[in-house]
Motif scaffolding. Structure first.
Motif, PDB file in Angstrom:
ATOM      1  N   CYS A 231      19.400 -18.134  31.965  1.00 25.28           N
ATOM      2  CA  CYS A 231      19.106 -17.867  33.395  1.00 25.28           C
ATOM      3  C   CYS A 231      18.446 -16.501  33.559  1.00 25.28           C
ATOM      4  O   CYS A 231      17.234 -16.401  33.372  1.00 25.28           O
ATOM      5  CB  CYS A 231      20.349 -18.053  34.259  1.00 25.28           C
ATOM      6  N   VAL A 232      19.192 -15.451  33.847  1.00 28.50           N
ATOM      7  CA  VAL A 232      18.578 -14.135  34.105  1.00 28.50           C
ATOM      8  C   VAL A 232      18.713 -13.239  32.878  1.00 28.50           C
ATOM      9  O   VAL A 232      19.638 -13.387  32.080  1.00 28.50           O
ATOM     10  CB  VAL A 232      19.215 -13.441  35.328  1.00 28.50           C
ATOM     11  N   GLN A 233      17.762 -12.289  32.766  1.00 28.90           N
ATOM     12  CA  GLN A 233      17.731 -11.395  31.607  1.00 28.90           C
ATOM     13  C   GLN A 233      18.052  -9.974  32.038  1.00 28.90           C
ATOM     14  O   GLN A 233      17.776  -9.580  33.175  1.00 28.90           O
ATOM     15  CB  GLN A 233      16.333 -11.430  30.960  1.00 28.90           C
ATOM     16  N   PHE A 234      18.574  -9.190  31.094  1.00 26.75           N
ATOM     17  CA  PHE A 234      18.800  -7.764  31.327  1.00 26.75           C
ATOM     18  C   PHE A 234      17.786  -6.979  30.501  1.00 26.75           C
ATOM     19  O   PHE A 234      17.530  -7.298  29.340  1.00 26.75           O
ATOM     20  CB  PHE A 234      20.221  -7.363  30.920  1.00 26.75           C
ATOM     21  N   VAL A 243      17.729  -5.794  35.972  1.00 28.63           N
ATOM     22  CA  VAL A 243      17.302  -7.178  35.743  1.00 28.63           C
ATOM     23  C   VAL A 243      15.886  -7.159  35.166  1.00 28.63           C
ATOM     24  O   VAL A 243      15.022  -6.415  35.635  1.00 28.63           O
ATOM     25  CB  VAL A 243      17.328  -7.978  37.062  1.00 28.63           C
ATOM     26  N   ASP A 244      15.669  -7.973  34.146  1.00 29.53           N
ATOM     27  CA  ASP A 244      14.385  -8.008  33.461  1.00 29.53           C
ATOM     28  C   ASP A 244      13.523  -9.149  34.001  1.00 29.53           C
ATOM     29  O   ASP A 244      14.041 -10.181  34.439  1.00 29.53           O
ATOM     30  CB  ASP A 244      14.633  -8.230  31.961  1.00 29.53           C
ATOM     31  N   GLU A 245      12.209  -8.948  33.943  1.00 28.20           N
ATOM     32  CA  GLU A 245      11.283  -9.990  34.410  1.00 28.20           C
ATOM     33  C   GLU A 245      10.992 -11.034  33.351  1.00 28.20           C
ATOM     34  O   GLU A 245      10.201 -11.942  33.583  1.00 28.20           O
ATOM     35  CB  GLU A 245       9.965  -9.347  34.850  1.00 28.20           C
ATOM     36  N   GLU A 246      11.577 -10.893  32.177  1.00 28.12           N
ATOM     37  CA  GLU A 246      11.335 -11.891  31.127  1.00 28.12           C
ATOM     38  C   GLU A 246      11.884 -13.255  31.549  1.00 28.12           C
ATOM     39  O   GLU A 246      12.921 -13.338  32.213  1.00 28.12           O
ATOM     40  CB  GLU A 246      12.036 -11.466  29.833  1.00 28.12           C
ATOM     41  N   ARG A 267      10.903 -18.163  24.474  1.00 27.82           N
ATOM     42  CA  ARG A 267      11.092 -18.107  25.927  1.00 27.82           C
ATOM     43  C   ARG A 267      10.244 -19.160  26.605  1.00 27.82           C
ATOM     44  O   ARG A 267       9.130 -19.455  26.144  1.00 27.82           O
ATOM     45  CB  ARG A 267      10.729 -16.716  26.457  1.00 27.82           C
ATOM     46  N   VAL A 268      10.761 -19.688  27.686  1.00 22.41           N
ATOM     47  CA  VAL A 268       9.993 -20.665  28.450  1.00 22.41           C
ATOM     48  C   VAL A 268       8.825 -19.940  29.119  1.00 22.41           C
ATOM     49  O   VAL A 268       8.780 -18.701  29.165  1.00 22.41           O
ATOM     50  CB  VAL A 268      10.865 -21.404  29.487  1.00 22.41           C
ATOM     51  N   ASP A 269       7.875 -20.686  29.633  1.00 18.09           N
ATOM     52  CA  ASP A 269       6.647 -20.049  30.116  1.00 18.09           C
ATOM     53  C   ASP A 269       6.652 -19.799  31.620  1.00 18.09           C
ATOM     54  O   ASP A 269       5.615 -19.511  32.199  1.00 18.09           O
ATOM     55  CB  ASP A 269       5.423 -20.880  29.705  1.00 18.09           C
ATOM     56  N   GLU A 270       7.822 -19.896  32.253  1.00 18.67           N
ATOM     57  CA  GLU A 270       7.875 -19.643  33.699  1.00 18.67           C
ATOM     58  C   GLU A 270       8.990 -18.666  34.028  1.00 18.67           C
ATOM     59  O   GLU A 270      10.098 -18.774  33.506  1.00 18.67           O
ATOM     60  CB  GLU A 270       8.196 -20.940  34.461  1.00 18.67           C
TER      61      GLU A 270
END
Ligand SMILES: [Fe+2]
Length: 282
Positions: A231-234, A243-246, A267-270
């Motif tokens: 879900c979300v990245q650090f 929070v990371d934009e990756e 990583r997924v592309d979205e």
């Protein structure tokens, strides 16, 4: 003497690699943070949506999978409904799935409700030339991790009673990853862990979740790895929570019959929809 930690070179193109017979192809999915209510979000992100997005992305590779590792924070609200749901999803991969709890899970609830075909919450599982040891590093009610005496004994016994190549998995990081805020939530007693690991030369790798970012290093002959959340990245190397934009991701591992580990983060592309980059807390 304390072994030093050195960088490790990530592997590439595992999707296009032919491996020797007996290689285990393994997918790590971590920190799914699902909820009982499928519309709930974490930091603005619908965690069920991103989990399904990650699964679709992986399936498009047509990578012939042998096992799946789910390394904690599986259900953010530790709800029976959440565990039932993720059990059904993970079972759908059609391979053995080995699960352990994270700080957002409640281990007894997880063990009771995460029940589905091929989905295991057992601590020690053998497959081919490899042994997987799935440790519980949860300190009830706390974000940080600890390996209680029973977990250390379990690891010592698992290593003493088998000579398979071994991948040791846990939720919390056993070494600092370089971000002050989350390194306060690492395993608080890594000494006894490494004392055990150093006595057994067939430990090939340690794998964890929790940090929502990639880490890849070596401690002697043992590869140390963490992985993005679904879900979300650090953001790596930050003193404070960020929070990371990756985009979401996962880790592929090829566990070779001679004990080598090849591994790559994908990583997924979205970007996840609705991500709240300004959030001040997790
Ligand atoms: Fe997490």
């Amino acid at each position: 003497m304390t072994a030093s930690i050195t960088g490790s070179t990530p592997d590439n193109h595992l999707r296009d690699t032919d491996f020797p017979a007996g290689t285990l192809r393994v997918l790590q999915l971590t920190d799914t943070h699902l909820y009982a209510d499928p519309i709930r979000t974490l930091l603005g992100v619908n965690t069920l949506d991103t989990f399904q997005q990650v699964i679709r992305y992986f399936r498009d590779f047509h990578w012939p999978l042998d096992a799946l590792l789910a390394t904690g924070d599986l259900v953010h609200d530790a709800s029976p409904k959440g565990y039932k749901q993720i059990g059904e999803i993970l079972s759908g991969f059609g391979v053995p799935v080995y699960c352990l709890p994270g700080n957002h899970d409640v281990p007894p609830v997880m063990r009771e409700h995460l029940r589905a075909a091929r989905v295991h919450t057992t601590a020690v599982m053998d497959q081919g030339a490899w042994r997987f040891v799935m440790l519980d590093s949860v300190k009830p009610g706390e974000e940080g991790g600890h390996l209680a005496p029973d977990q250390l004994e379990l690891l010592d016994e698992a290593l003493a009673t088998g000579d398979r190549h071994t991948l040791v998995c846990m939720h919390h990081q056993p070494v600092d990853v370089g971000s002050a805020w989350i390194d306060t939530m690492a395993i608080d007693n890594p000494g006894p862990l490494f004392e055990i690991i150093d006595r057994h030369s067939h430990v090939r790798g340690i794998l964890w979740g929790h940090v929502h970012q990639t880490f890849d290093a070596r401690r002697g002959a043992v590869r140390l790895m963490s992985s993005p959340s679904t879900c979300v990245q650090f953001t790596p190397r930050q003193d404070d929570f960020q929070v990371d934009e990756e985009p979401p991701g996962f880790r592929l591992l090829a566990l070779l019959p001679d004990g080598r580990i090849l591994s790559e983060v994908v990583r997924v592309d979205e970007m996840p929809q609705g991500l709240d980059l300004a959030s001040g807390g997790y």
